[in-house]
Design a protein around this motif. Structure first.
Motif, PDB file in Angstrom:
ATOM      1  N   SER A   1     -22.610  58.296  10.156  1.00 43.79           N
ATOM      2  CA  SER A   1     -22.484  57.177  11.099  1.00 43.79           C
ATOM      3  C   SER A   1     -22.700  55.843  10.367  1.00 43.79           C
ATOM      4  O   SER A   1     -23.434  55.767   9.382  1.00 43.79           O
ATOM      5  N   PRO A   2     -22.050  54.789  10.848  1.00 47.14           N
ATOM      6  CA  PRO A   2     -22.166  53.484  10.185  1.00 47.14           C
ATOM      7  C   PRO A   2     -23.615  52.975  10.179  1.00 47.14           C
ATOM      8  O   PRO A   2     -24.413  53.290  11.060  1.00 47.14           O
ATOM      9  N   ALA A   3     -23.922  52.183   9.191  1.00 42.60           N
ATOM     10  CA  ALA A   3     -25.278  51.640   9.055  1.00 42.60           C
ATOM     11  C   ALA A   3     -25.673  50.784  10.262  1.00 42.60           C
ATOM     12  O   ALA A   3     -26.862  50.664  10.562  1.00 42.60           O
ATOM     13  N   THR A   4     -24.705  50.246  10.979  1.00 43.45           N
ATOM     14  CA  THR A   4     -25.031  49.423  12.152  1.00 43.45           C
ATOM     15  C   THR A   4     -25.610  50.255  13.295  1.00 43.45           C
ATOM     16  O   THR A   4     -26.266  49.712  14.170  1.00 43.45           O
ATOM     17  N   TYR A   5     -25.380  51.578  13.279  1.00 48.94           N
ATOM     18  CA  TYR A   5     -25.938  52.441  14.327  1.00 48.94           C
ATOM     19  C   TYR A   5     -27.432  52.689  14.131  1.00 48.94           C
ATOM     20  O   TYR A   5     -28.145  52.953  15.086  1.00 48.94           O
ATOM     21  N   TRP A   6     -27.887  52.664  12.884  1.00 45.28           N
ATOM     22  CA  TRP A   6     -29.252  53.079  12.573  1.00 45.28           C
ATOM     23  C   TRP A   6     -30.328  52.316  13.341  1.00 45.28           C
ATOM     24  O   TRP A   6     -31.249  52.943  13.876  1.00 45.28           O
ATOM     25  N   PRO A   7     -30.301  51.008  13.422  1.00 46.86           N
ATOM     26  CA  PRO A   7     -31.359  50.326  14.184  1.00 46.86           C
ATOM     27  C   PRO A   7     -31.402  50.762  15.651  1.00 46.86           C
ATOM     28  O   PRO A   7     -32.477  50.952  16.218  1.00 46.86           O
ATOM     29  N   TYR A   8     -30.238  50.937  16.255  1.00 48.72           N
ATOM     30  CA  TYR A   8     -30.196  51.371  17.649  1.00 48.72           C
ATOM     31  C   TYR A   8     -30.718  52.790  17.805  1.00 48.72           C
ATOM     32  O   TYR A   8     -31.434  53.090  18.753  1.00 48.72           O
ATOM     33  N   MET A   9     -30.347  53.673  16.863  1.00 47.98           N
ATOM     34  CA  MET A   9     -30.798  55.063  16.965  1.00 47.98           C
ATOM     35  C   MET A   9     -32.300  55.182  16.778  1.00 47.98           C
ATOM     36  O   MET A   9     -32.937  56.027  17.394  1.00 47.98           O
ATOM     37  N   ARG A  10     -32.882  54.346  15.931  1.00 46.01           N
ATOM     38  CA  ARG A  10     -34.338  54.376  15.752  1.00 46.01           C
ATOM     39  C   ARG A  10     -35.049  53.870  17.010  1.00 46.01           C
ATOM     40  O   ARG A  10     -36.056  54.427  17.423  1.00 46.01           O
ATOM     41  N   GLU A  11     -34.517  52.793  17.590  1.00 50.20           N
ATOM     42  CA  GLU A  11     -35.171  52.188  18.755  1.00 50.20           C
ATOM     43  C   GLU A  11     -34.843  52.943  20.042  1.00 50.20           C
ATOM     44  O   GLU A  11     -35.693  53.091  20.909  1.00 50.20           O
ATOM     45  N   TYR A  12     -33.611  53.437  20.159  1.00 48.92           N
ATOM     46  CA  TYR A  12     -33.164  54.132  21.367  1.00 48.92           C
ATOM     47  C   TYR A  12     -32.520  55.469  20.972  1.00 48.92           C
ATOM     48  O   TYR A  12     -31.300  55.566  20.870  1.00 48.92           O
ATOM     49  N   PRO A  13     -33.325  56.497  20.738  1.00 48.80           N
ATOM     50  CA  PRO A  13     -32.778  57.780  20.275  1.00 48.80           C
ATOM     51  C   PRO A  13     -31.735  58.362  21.234  1.00 48.80           C
ATOM     52  O   PRO A  13     -30.765  58.975  20.798  1.00 48.80           O
ATOM     53  N   LEU A  14     -31.923  58.169  22.533  1.00 49.32           N
ATOM     54  CA  LEU A  14     -30.949  58.702  23.483  1.00 49.32           C
ATOM     55  C   LEU A  14     -29.598  58.005  23.360  1.00 49.32           C
ATOM     56  O   LEU A  14     -28.562  58.595  23.664  1.00 49.32           O
ATOM     57  N   TRP A  15     -29.581  56.771  22.921  1.00 52.04           N
ATOM     58  CA  TRP A  15     -28.324  56.075  22.691  1.00 52.04           C
ATOM     59  C   TRP A  15     -27.526  56.819  21.626  1.00 52.04           C
ATOM     60  O   TRP A  15     -26.318  56.990  21.740  1.00 52.04           O
ATOM     61  N   GLY A  16     -28.213  57.285  20.588  1.00 57.91           N
ATOM     62  CA  GLY A  16     -27.550  58.026  19.519  1.00 57.91           C
ATOM     63  C   GLY A  16     -26.961  59.336  20.023  1.00 57.91           C
ATOM     64  O   GLY A  16     -25.835  59.696  19.673  1.00 57.91           O
ATOM     65  N   VAL A  17     -27.708  60.036  20.879  1.00 56.82           N
ATOM     66  CA  VAL A  17     -27.212  61.296  21.436  1.00 56.82           C
ATOM     67  C   VAL A  17     -25.998  61.027  22.334  1.00 56.82           C
ATOM     68  O   VAL A  17     -24.981  61.719  22.260  1.00 56.82           O
ATOM     69  N   GLU A  18     -26.103  59.993  23.181  1.00 55.05           N
ATOM     70  CA  GLU A  18     -24.990  59.640  24.068  1.00 55.05           C
ATOM     71  C   GLU A  18     -23.763  59.247  23.251  1.00 55.05           C
ATOM     72  O   GLU A  18     -22.642  59.641  23.545  1.00 55.05           O
ATOM     73  N   ARG A  19     -23.966  58.489  22.214  1.00 50.69           N
ATOM     74  CA  ARG A  19     -22.864  58.056  21.345  1.00 50.69           C
ATOM     75  C   ARG A  19     -22.214  59.256  20.652  1.00 50.69           C
ATOM     76  O   ARG A  19     -20.998  59.337  20.526  1.00 50.69           O
ATOM     77  N   PHE A  20     -23.057  60.198  20.203  1.00 49.24           N
ATOM     78  CA  PHE A  20     -22.556  61.422  19.574  1.00 49.24           C
ATOM     79  C   PHE A  20     -21.621  62.170  20.526  1.00 49.24           C
ATOM     80  O   PHE A  20     -20.514  62.548  20.155  1.00 49.24           O
TER      81      PHE A  20
END
Length: 185
Positions: free
Chosen positions: A50-69
């Motif tokens: 995943s792009p480096a721009t996703y990392w801050p969001y995934m750390r702060e909002y883990p569910l955002w990462g799952v939803e995005r996946f």
């Protein structure tokens, strides 16, 4: 097989339907395990690429990462839900067609020591109760899980209807003895 013990003997020409009954009893668990493992692997790959721009969001909002996946991978997941069982069924059908007819003519001999399976080609398999970890009864099969993790089945239609309860009692007693033997080993 022990002589003098009450034996239950059944014969059958196995059909693809018998094999499908067995497959259907095992398929849901296999598919769920496959889906779970596959999703975990895909999620790991997706996180790694995943792009480096996703990392801050995934750390702060883990569910955002799952939803995005899932929003990125929903088509792959949908294809897998339909494709994996169809692929398993196709492979199973091809294997069944290649199985010689004389190996499908089976005779089962069940007694207090275990199950002896022989076919018209002369091959035999003696399965003592000490090998059976657990047993299950479906509408058309007696299922037995062995200590190796493999499953064996006895089609009910191979035996007289009057023998089904007596056969189930032997299988249950045998699986309890097998479980006790495995626990003491």
């Amino acid at each position: 097989m022990q002589t003098g013990s009450p034996k239950i003997i059944g014969s059958i020409d196995l059909t693809f339907r018998d094999d499908l009954s067995f497959l259907a009893s095992r398929l849901p668990r296999f598919c769920l395990t496959t889906y779970g493992t596959g999703l975990a692997i895909l999620f790991g790959i997706w996180v790694a690429i995943s792009p480096a721009t996703y990392w801050p969001y995934m750390r702060e909002y883990p569910l955002w990462g799952v939803e995005r996946f899932f929003s990125d991978m929903w088509l792959s997941a949908a294809i897998a839900v339909v494709g994996i069982p169809l692929l398993i069924l196709a492979i199973h059908a091809l294997q069944w067609r290649r199985f010689p007819a004389q190996n499908k003519a089976i005779t089962y001999t069940v007694d207090t020591t275990g199950v002896l399976t022989t076919d018209a080609a002369g091959a035999g398999l003696n399965m003592p109760w000490s090998m059976v970890r657990r047993a299950r009864r479906t509408r058309s099969l007696f299922l037995m899980q062995l200590t190796t993790g493999a499953w064996r089945y006895l089609p009910m239609r191979a035996f007289a209807t009057a023998d089904h309860d007596r056969l189930w009692d032997l299988i249950q007693a045998g699986s309890k003895a097998g479980t006790a033997a495995a626990a003491s080993a």
